[in-house]
Design an enzyme around this catalytic site. Structure first.
Site, mmCIF file in Angstrom:
data_model
loop_
_atom_site.group_PDB
_atom_site.id
_atom_site.type_symbol
_atom_site.label_atom_id
_atom_site.label_comp_id
_atom_site.label_asym_id
_atom_site.label_seq_id
_atom_site.Cartn_x
_atom_site.Cartn_y
_atom_site.Cartn_z
ATOM 1 N N GLU A 61 -15.001 33.870 24.500
ATOM 2 C CA GLU A 61 -14.821 32.447 24.229
ATOM 3 C C GLU A 61 -15.628 32.010 23.021
ATOM 4 O O GLU A 61 -15.178 31.182 22.211
ATOM 5 C CB GLU A 61 -15.225 31.630 25.461
ATOM 6 N N ASP A 90 -19.116 35.879 28.112
ATOM 7 C CA ASP A 90 -19.870 36.162 26.898
ATOM 8 C C ASP A 90 -20.843 35.056 26.540
ATOM 9 O O ASP A 90 -20.724 33.908 27.007
ATOM 10 C CB ASP A 90 -18.920 36.414 25.724
#
Length: 630
Positions: free
Chosen positions: A280, A213
């Site tokens: 994350e 991400d």
């Protein structure tokens, strides 16, 4: 967490010469891995072309990397304008004896059993053909938006997660050998675990981690980008776009290294595991937290030889190139301070509304920061010791104080006074506080019945969540008494009266953990002694990749490796049970003189740096594979 720093550009010493790799006359001590040994006599391929210049500063907004301040003491993770390298082997230690036992260095570590493959891949990575392939790999990944948001609901209920299907399809198309040869397990739909089985099942695996991400692009800033944020545009020097540094350079760097190794027919002895989270940037709750459960189920608690995740890089400090793998992370806790008082019409106000009381409480918090001291054996202390031992341009007085501080409290305090003039370094050492959220009131003519704020703390490696919460509780006692507030802190009633008599409470003051439970500082990874073999293997691999990328043969002093610290947290906060040997390091070139571009406009990655990242992961995989680790 970004810190401004003025660093002096250093002069290039990458002269065009061929270097013979000769066998060292001496092996490492018996407690070190038998792999950190000699290297064969071989002629390297022709020198690589001059490095391109990089564009982006990859400072993590959540403080992923160690802060670098005006003193130039610590390395911020940034993608930087490549500046030349100066090489100073010897220097005057400012009147101190040469510190041979402080921050000892291992030599560059080159794969032995399969040296021919490593050497051949080194030549491959130098070619324009491979460079074009690397551009394609990274640019293609950037072109698939994988933004994660703090507001995302559980996987399967929030359609915004669906974008990761496209990213997985891209990975499968870009890296067919990885998908053909490695076993893929998907966790919570979008978490990825690849297992590259080694021939010796008795060896603990190497775990390489990264996250898929990226942080969202603020829509109002799109027109400010030099190239569109998800274009993956390559201008001959940089690949532009969100995630080009954080962290698709790491994820695609790992995949590129393994895809290329597979193409040579390389077969590992030790199993290699890849773990790629997908949230994350928003805490890792749905990604790494679920991956950790599966990873432990696969190989058990303490079942991995070592973990390398995103983190620090390398750059010039005081005339020496310094690499700083993160061997620790600060803890964190968000403290909610809530004031409740009677409501009513604003035409009949009390002397202090809940908002007014909260304001005084917050002023009190900011007026009473945590006491900060530099502790011996803490990661920041070890970093400055390393610089004192190896950096030629450190001021002599500071060097003398640091060298003497190991045994002199007076010298330690003198060094601390000098170092703490840099707020970024002081923040890295101590527990910090930042009031980030505040809310109160619903209508202009109604007295606010509730007002609250959230204070974010990043907890020193020498402290704890409990100590941090106790500090906040104690600081606000006097104000709770002054405003006649019943005081509850973290589930416990607090006697805030000055005289011990019961008082009629006007309202309530409540302290609690906001959002989620506090996180203790991470365990410190061993970096010296008998249990530090993984650290030494990583250090030798860093040196080998750095040197080979510049055709600096057999030079063990060009780059110094020092233990570092993360001021924020990575996905590894969920992986503590898997191994004590956790490193946060991405081999990204660093400097602090550029404005930060991670999490903001114009993130971009130097393709030359990306090629070196691929070289680093290749070297690390092969060195760990040949090591004597269990």
């Amino acid at each position: 967490m970004s810190s401004a720093v003025a660093l002096i550009a250093f002069v290039d010493n990458r002269s065009q010469y061929s270097a013979l790799r000769t066998t060292p006359s001496e092996a490492m001590a018996a407690n070190e891995t038998t792999r950190i040994l000699s290297v064969p006599t071989k002629l390297l391929p022709a020198p690589v072309s001059t490095q391109s210049q990089s564009r982006c500063s990859a400072t993590r907004a959540i403080g992923l990397l160690a802060a670098v301040g005006a003193l130039g003491l610590l390395v911020n993770r940034v993608c930087w304008h490549d500046v030349p390298v100066t090489h100073l082997h010897t220097f005057d230690h400012g009147g101190t004896e040469a510190p041979t036992n402080i921050c000892p260095q291992v030599p560059e570590l080159i794969p032995q059993r399969k040296f021919d493959i490593w050497e051949s891949l080194g030549a491959t990575y130098d070619t324009d053909i491979f460079k074009a392939k690397a551009v394609h790999w990274l640019a293609g990944a950037v072109q698939v938006p994988t933004e994660s948001y703090d507001s995302l609901g559980p996987v399967g209920t929030d359609p915004r997660w669906n974008k990761f299907y496209a990213f997985h399809a891209y990975l499968q198309k870009a890296f067919p050998l990885v998908h053909a040869e490695l076993k893929l397990t998907k966790v919570n739909t979008h978490g990825l675990i690849f297992v590259w089985n080694g021939s010796n099942e008795g060896l603990k695996p190497l775990l390489l981690a990264a996250h898929q991400d990226v942080v969202p692009v603020e829509p109002t800033t799109v027109d400010k980008w030099t190239h569109p944020p998800f274009s993956g545009h390559f201008d001959g020097t940089y690949v532009w776009g969100r995630g080009s540094c954080d962290d698709k350079s790491g994820l695609i760097g790992i995949m590129s290294a393994i895809e290329t190794l597979l193409a040579t027919g390389y077969e590992p002895t030790r199993t290699v595991v890849l773990a790629f989270g997908f949230d994350e940037e928003s805490g890792g709750t749905y990604g790494a937290q679920t991956l950790a459960i599966e990873l432990e189920a696969m190989f058990g608690q303490n079942g991995y030889a070592m973990i390398v995740d995103e983190g620090g890089g390398y750059g010039e400090q005081y005339g020496r190139i310094l690499a700083m793998p993160g061997i620790a992370e600060k803890g964190s806790v968000n403290v909610r301070i809530e004031v409740s008082t009677p409501g009513g019409h604003s035409s009949l106000p009390p002397p202090h509304t809940s908002i007014g009381i909260l304001a005084e409480l917050l002023v009190k918090i900011e007026a009473n920061p945590f006491k900060v001291h530099l502790a011996r054996d803490s990661p920041p202390y070890r970093t400055i010791q390393c610089l004192a031992a190896h950096a030629p341009n450190m001021p002599d007085n500071l060097r003398r104080d640091i060298m003497a501080s190991a045994h002199s409290d007076k010298a330690l305090r003198a060094a601390e006074d000098a170092l703490f003039t840099n707020p970024a370094f002081k923040n890295l050492v101590g527990t910090t506080q930042a009031i980030d959220i505040i809310q109160g009131g619903v209508k202009v003519n109604a007295l606010p019945e509730q007002a609250w704020a959230v204070v974010n703390h990043r907890i020193s490696t020498e402290s704890s969540v409990a100590e941090t919460e106790a500090h906040d509780t104690d600081v606000l006692k006097s104000l709770a008494s002054r405003f006649s507030l019943a005081y509850t802190a973290f589930g416990t009633d607090v006697d805030s009266s000055n005289h011990g008599d019961a008082i009629l409470a006007y309202g309530n003051l409540t302290l609690s953990e906001a959002f989620e439970s506090g996180l203790e500082p991470a365990p410190t990874t061993p970096f010296e002694g008998d249990d530090a073999t993984p650290y030494r293997i990583l250090s030798g691999s860093i040196k080998s990749a750095f040197n080979r990328h510049r055709n600096i043969g057999g030079d063990n002093d060009m780059i110094v490796v020092s233990p570092g610290i993360m001021s924020g947290n990575t996905d590894t906060k969920f992986y503590w049970n898997l191994t004590p040997h956790i490193f946060r390091y991405g081999h990204i070139r660093t400097i602090g003189s550029l404005p930060p571009n991670i999490h903001t406009v114009d993130e971009a990655m130097s393709i030359d740096n990306f090629l070196e990242i691929i070289r680093f992961f290749t070297t690390l995989i092969m060195n760990v594979d040949e090591s004597a680790l269990p």
